[in-house]
Write an enzyme that holds these catalytic residues in place. Structure first.
Site, PDB file in Angstrom:
ATOM      1  CG  ASP A   1      -0.142  -0.376   2.913  1.00 37.23           C
ATOM      2  OD1 ASP A   1       0.132   1.180   3.004  1.00 37.23           O
ATOM      3  OD2 ASP A   1       0.160  -1.071   3.213  1.00 37.23           O
TER       4      ASP A   1
ATOM      5  CG  ASP B   1       2.721   4.953   6.063  1.00 38.22           C
ATOM      6  OD1 ASP B   1       2.174   3.526   6.559  1.00 38.22           O
ATOM      7  OD2 ASP B   1       2.764   5.432   6.084  1.00 38.22           O
TER       8      ASP B   1
END
Length: 306
Positions: A221, A223
């Site tokens: 991802d 973050d």
């Protein structure tokens, strides 16, 4: 089977630590599973001993346990590293799920980090020497092995559907919650590339144990820093896990023959030479000033020194 200090598998020179989503080895013949009792307690789970087509042994350990039941801050990192050292491991290739702090590191990409920023909070056992009465200071300026990273980078074509970034800096945070947006942007301002919750103290303990170590960071991802997106959710992270695990296994199987060659067939032992024997220069006391009980405990991983 339970192992003690008198029953090491001394020919198991290569270790693999699986992170989130990587709980087993595929494509290798499993020989047995062993539980190693260490002076620092039990590791996260049994160590799987597998065999390559050349007959060499590989030790696999799931960092969070086979059912992912151990939280990052609760992993017994000392027992994990000590157990791998006890079966003979000289080289560890670890895998870890991370959040990306850079636009160019997309979810699904891998990063072969070369530096680490420690943002853990002192709640983890981060040294084998703590509480032993034996003082030592290991060098940690280069926290992972450059030579092992290069071997892995050379096999990046085994995962052609993703980018394998050859270097980067990881922030290791405490967790288990993910970062705030402000924290995420702070780490970006430091020049960090990815963020995770496990490379400290794992890398420090590997260095103390004289084990050559590198970690493949698997981005799941972005973050929390991206203003255009909502902060990362568990559901978003889990979406990328399956693909990451498949790519991790492909990369591991591709690079294993190179690691085998370096560990078993190189008479100069160039891969492991920087770490092998390094801790003998780290002791700060004369032997007669070291704690007898501490030396007895440390002899589990340093049988040649105590």
């Amino acid at each position: 089977m339970t192992l003690t200090t008198n029953t090491y598998f001394r020919d198991v020179r290569i270790g693999v630590i699986g992170g989130t989503g990587l709980y087993s080895l595929d494509g290798l013949k499993v020989v047995e599973e062993v539980t190693v009792e260490t002076p620092w307690g039990l590791p996260s789970g049994a160590i799987t001993i597998a065999e390559t087509s050349d007959g060499n042994k590989i030790a696999f350990l799931a960092r969070h346990g086979p059912a992912h039941h151990v939280m990052p801050s609760e992993v017994n990192y000392r027992a994990n590293i000590a157990a791998l050292k006890a079966v003979g491991v000289q080289v560890i290739l670890a895998f870890s799920a991370v959040g990306s702090l850079r636009e160019e590191i997309q979810p699904g990409d891998f990063v072969l980090i070369d530096q680490i920023i420690d943002r853990t909070k002192g709640v983890r056992g981060d040294s084998f020497f703590t509480g032993t009465g034996v003082t030592a200071h290991a060098s940690f300026g280069e926290p992972v092995s450059c030579a092992l990273r290069e071997l892995v980078a050379q096999r990046s074509d085994s995962v052609p559907n993703i980018a394998v970034h050859a270097s980067g800096t990881a922030v290791c945070m405490e967790g288990p919650a993910f970062s705030t947006r402000a924290e995420s942007n702070l780490y970006r301002s430091w020049g960090a590339s990815v963020i995770n919750m496990t490379c400290i103290p794992e890398s420090k303990l590997a260095r103390e144990a004289e084990i050559t170590y590198a970690v493949v960071c698997m981005a799941t991802d972005y973050d929390a820093w991206r203003q255009s997106e909502a902060p990362v959710t568990v559901a978003e992270v889990m979406k990328t896990m399956k693909a990451n695990a498949a790519n991790a296994k492909a990369l591991l199987l591709a690079v294993l023959p190179d690691i085998e060659q370096a560990v078993y067939n190189d008479p100069d032992m160039a891969l492991t030479r920087p770490e092998a024997g390094s801790i003998q220069y780290a002791f700060q006391q004369a032997p007669d000033k070291q704690s007898t009980s501490g030396k007895s405990k440390l002899s589990f991983i340093f049988p040649n020194y105590f």
